[in-house]
Scaffold this motif. Structure first.
Motif: not given
Length: 251
Positions: A115-121, A159-167
């Motif tokens: 589980i990450g925050t929007p600033s997770a990379e 890899t940004s949080a959103q891209d990490a979520l998509a991946a």
């Protein structure tokens, strides 16, 4: 530099070296594996949550400490962190509060959820430092993200949080102030009375034999880059870059 507390029946393991972006020394890696084993049998905690302090989850291996040491030995300590998680009988959750780099990012791949925050990379810089991946990532990363694994490793880009979520690197993104509550709630949901979670962890986690095969291959890869000299050259270059103003973690 490792804090272990209890919160609502869950063991909370916090990386507490924010001035160094929670970079993992050899001692920290040993303590992390021990803390996971101490709370992983289900007798003292319903589950385990791992997080970081400050703006990073962890910058991965402390390159300044590792320079000049045996890369094979360094890799072995990362492997034992992963082995410790996979041996637990309780859910293990990564609460990724910020940047997760190298061996620390790879460690989370064996967790039961991230589980990450929007600033997770997520950032796997090894290829462009002359190092090799570890933590069973050669098996675990493709298991999570499929064919994207090759580019994530070879590109060595963040890899940004959103891209990490998509991946598939992250399973959920929540507000920073909700991160620990969300991670603990997940443990509570999975470990509610009457659940068969321990059985399903054994059935659905990556098979130990496959992960151990990956450890063997990654140990050999570490030996090869060490003998070729590119590992030491890369670490020296990395250290030189971090000494520049504003470059606490280049890349």
């Amino acid at each position: 530099m490792i804090e272990v507390t209890e919160r609502d029946g869950v063991a909370l393991i916090t990386l507490a070296r924010p001035a160094k972006l929670n970079a993992l020394t050899t001692g920290m890696r040993r303590d992390l594996a021990a803390a996971v084993r101490d709370h992983g049998d289900g007798r003292s905690a319903r589950g385990i949550v791992v997080t970081g302090t400050g703006r990073a989850f962890s910058a991965g291996e402390d390159i300044h400490e590792a320079a000049g040491r045996s890369l094979v030995d360094e890799v072995a300590s990362f492997h034992d962190m992963t082995r410790a998680v996979l041996e637990t009988r309780v859910p293990v959750v990564a609460a990724v509060n910020g940047l997760a780099v190298g061996g620390a990012a790879e460690w989370t791949l064996c967790f039961d959820t991230r589980i990450g925050t929007p600033s997770a990379e997520y950032f796997l810089p090894e290829n462009h430092i002359g190092l090799s991946i570890s933590n069973g990532a050669s098996y675990l990363l493709p298991r999570l993200v499929g064919a994207r694994a090759l580019r994530l490793v070879l590109d060595s880009t963040r890899t940004s949080a959103q891209d990490a979520l998509a991946a598939g690197l992250l399973d959920e993104i929540v507000a920073p102030e909700a991160l620990l509550d969300a991670a603990i709630a997940r443990v509570h949901h999975w470990s509610a009375p009457g659940t068969a979670t321990a059985v399903h962890l054994r059935l659905l986690r990556p098979p130990a034999r496959e992960v151990e095969r990956a450890f063997e291959a990654e140990t050999e890869a570490a030996r090869l880059v060490e003998e070729a000299g590119i590992a030491q050259a890369g670490m020296t270059k990395f250290i030189d870059r971090t000494r520049r103003p504003g470059q606490d973690f280049p890349g």
